[in-house]
Design an enzyme around this catalytic site. Structure first.
Site, short mmCIF file in Angstrom:
data_model
loop_
_atom_site.label_atom_id
_atom_site.label_comp_id
_atom_site.label_asym_id
_atom_site.label_seq_id
_atom_site.Cartn_x
_atom_site.Cartn_y
_atom_site.Cartn_z
N LYS A 100 0.83 -1.22 0.00
CA LYS A 100 0.00 0.00 0.00
C LYS A 100 0.86 1.27 0.00
O LYS A 100 0.37 2.34 -0.31
CB LYS A 100 -0.97 0.01 1.18
CG LYS A 100 -0.33 0.15 2.55
CD LYS A 100 -1.39 0.29 3.64
CE LYS A 100 -0.74 0.50 4.99
NZ LYS A 100 -1.73 0.69 6.06
N ASP A 101 2.17 1.14 0.32
CA ASP A 101 3.07 2.30 0.30
C ASP A 101 3.66 2.56 -1.09
O ASP A 101 4.30 3.58 -1.31
CB ASP A 101 4.26 2.08 1.26
CG ASP A 101 3.84 2.08 2.72
OD1 ASP A 101 2.70 2.51 3.01
OD2 ASP A 101 4.64 1.63 3.57
N ARG A 161 -8.11 8.47 4.07
CA ARG A 161 -9.06 7.42 3.67
C ARG A 161 -9.86 6.91 4.87
O ARG A 161 -11.09 6.77 4.82
CB ARG A 161 -8.28 6.25 3.03
CG ARG A 161 -9.11 4.99 2.81
CD ARG A 161 -8.21 3.81 2.41
NE ARG A 161 -7.24 3.45 3.44
CZ ARG A 161 -7.51 2.71 4.51
NH1 ARG A 161 -8.73 2.23 4.70
NH2 ARG A 161 -6.57 2.43 5.39
N ARG A 162 -9.16 6.63 5.96
CA ARG A 162 -9.84 6.13 7.16
C ARG A 162 -10.74 7.22 7.74
O ARG A 162 -11.87 6.95 8.15
CB ARG A 162 -8.81 5.67 8.20
CG ARG A 162 -8.11 4.38 7.82
CD ARG A 162 -6.98 4.04 8.79
NE ARG A 162 -6.38 2.75 8.48
CZ ARG A 162 -5.11 2.44 8.70
NH1 ARG A 162 -4.28 3.34 9.22
NH2 ARG A 162 -4.65 1.24 8.40
N ARG A 169 0.72 10.52 13.73
CA ARG A 169 1.78 9.80 13.03
C ARG A 169 2.50 8.94 14.03
O ARG A 169 2.24 8.98 15.21
CB ARG A 169 2.75 10.78 12.37
CG ARG A 169 2.26 11.27 11.02
CD ARG A 169 3.42 11.63 10.12
NE ARG A 169 4.32 10.51 9.89
CZ ARG A 169 5.54 10.63 9.40
NH1 ARG A 169 6.02 11.81 9.10
NH2 ARG A 169 6.31 9.57 9.21
N ARG A 179 1.37 4.96 18.46
CA ARG A 179 -0.07 5.15 18.24
C ARG A 179 -0.90 4.51 19.34
O ARG A 179 -1.82 5.13 19.87
CB ARG A 179 -0.45 4.59 16.86
CG ARG A 179 0.17 5.40 15.74
CD ARG A 179 -0.15 4.83 14.38
NE ARG A 179 0.60 5.57 13.35
CZ ARG A 179 0.12 5.94 12.19
NH1 ARG A 179 -1.12 5.65 11.85
NH2 ARG A 179 0.86 6.60 11.33
N CYS A 227 -0.84 7.86 -2.88
CA CYS A 227 -1.09 6.94 -1.75
C CYS A 227 -1.73 7.65 -0.56
O CYS A 227 -2.21 7.00 0.35
CB CYS A 227 0.21 6.30 -1.26
SG CYS A 227 1.53 6.16 -2.41
#
Length: 319
Positions: free
Chosen positions: A81-82, A129-130, A151, A157, A244
């Site tokens: 996905k990166d 997106r989230r 981040r 996190r 992305c």
């Protein structure tokens, strides 16, 4: 020469080291050659800026690709996905191994599920997106949440939740699986609620395009169904001309009749990060047998999404 160690380029994060280590072990078994991990620091690892402002997740890939092109490493492992959708001519995606769970997950205080979070709950994520999909879901289901841009690595996190600064954070199931922390998840988000990032849960193994022997060896790790699925997802992303860091979700899955795989369904979503406007569509076709067919599936859905106004929802970037 055949027993010379293969050099595998990897980011230094705990997750990157874990997934690269797993690939290294498989390559050792397949080739009988030793594999050494070469740690490479990327701009995305050292910058404290929001990802969307420094070019999205592609910033994690550039240094690895540069090392490959300079011949400092023989192959590299990326989170798919990166990976930017444009493929450099000098490099080839030698293998896409079988995909891990593509879903997003919640790690919340007091073992809460997403729908049980209190009013005004603060949910951390660095992904537009989230944010878009969580806010859209909350809006349509009467939930009151605030998405907070964050981040940092997994420890950082989850630490925001344990420290009481946030009520929950959103992470990828695959990453937590790979570092052995899946038991900390308090809720798995259905792909009907939040579509993952294109390629989420899959790895990409890349090497120089002129290294035929290594391409053939790494090709043993390739999973054709995973490759077809992520090719369709990334084709959708490319046709939307989105990077992305854009608020685009996509997932291709196989539809089976008993044991027989019949079709591939591709779902896509794009939305404003506040969740007020969304375009969500799907298409179903026969399982792609070639790279071109997988690309066509993604382009076809992107064309429909653009006709519904998708382009106007991607102009904004997370600030």
């Amino acid at each position: 020469m055949t027993d010379k160690a293969l050099r595998l380029g990897t980011r230094r994060s705990k997750l990157a080291m874990a997934q690269s280590g797993q690939v290294a072990e498989t390559v050792r078994r397949l080739t009988g050659r030793p594999v050494e991990l070469v740690e490479i620091t990327t701009y995305g690892d050292t910058s404290r800026e929001q990802l969307a402002q420094i070019g999205g997740t592609g910033v994690f890939v550039t240094a690895l690709r540069d090392a490959l092109m300079r011949g400092e490493v023989d192959f590299a492992v990326h989170s798919l996905k990166d990976l930017p959708t444009a493929q450099p001519e000098e490099l080839v995606l030698a293998a896409v191994p079988p995909r891990e769970d593509p879903r997003d997950v919640i790690v919340a205080r007091d073992a809460l599920k997403f729908t049980d979070l209190p009013r005004g709950a603060r949910i951390g994520t660095g992904s537009p997106r989230r944010m878009a999909q969580l806010n859209a879901y909350a809006r349509t289901h009467g939930l009151d949440i605030e998405t907070v841009p964050i981040r940092g690595n997994v420890d950082t996190r989850i630490g925001y939740v344990h420290g009481g600064e946030l009520d929950a954070v959103v992470l990828a199931a695959a990453g937590l699986h790979r570092i052995g922390r899946i038991d900390e998840v308090t809720d798995f988000l259905s792909v009907d609620t939040v579509l993952p990032a294109p390629g989420q849960g899959a790895l990409a193994i890349e090497c120089a395009a002129d290294n035929a022997d290594l391409i053939a060896a790494l090709g043993e790790l390739d999973d054709p169904f995973t490759r077809a699925a992520v090719t369709a997802e990334r084709s959708l992303l490319a046709a939307l001309e989105a990077g992305c860091s854009a608020p685009v979700g996509a997932l291709a899955d196989l539809l089976a009749d008993g044991q027989i795989v019949k079709e591939m369904r591709l779902r896509g979503v794009v939305g404003t990060t506040d969740g007020t406007r969304m375009v969500q569509l799907s298409t179903t076709g026969s399982v792609p047998q070639t790279h071109e067919q997988a690309l066509a599936l993604g382009r076809e859905l992107a064309t429909e999404m653009l006709a519904q106004g998708a382009a106007g929802l991607m102009g904004e970037r997370a600030h």
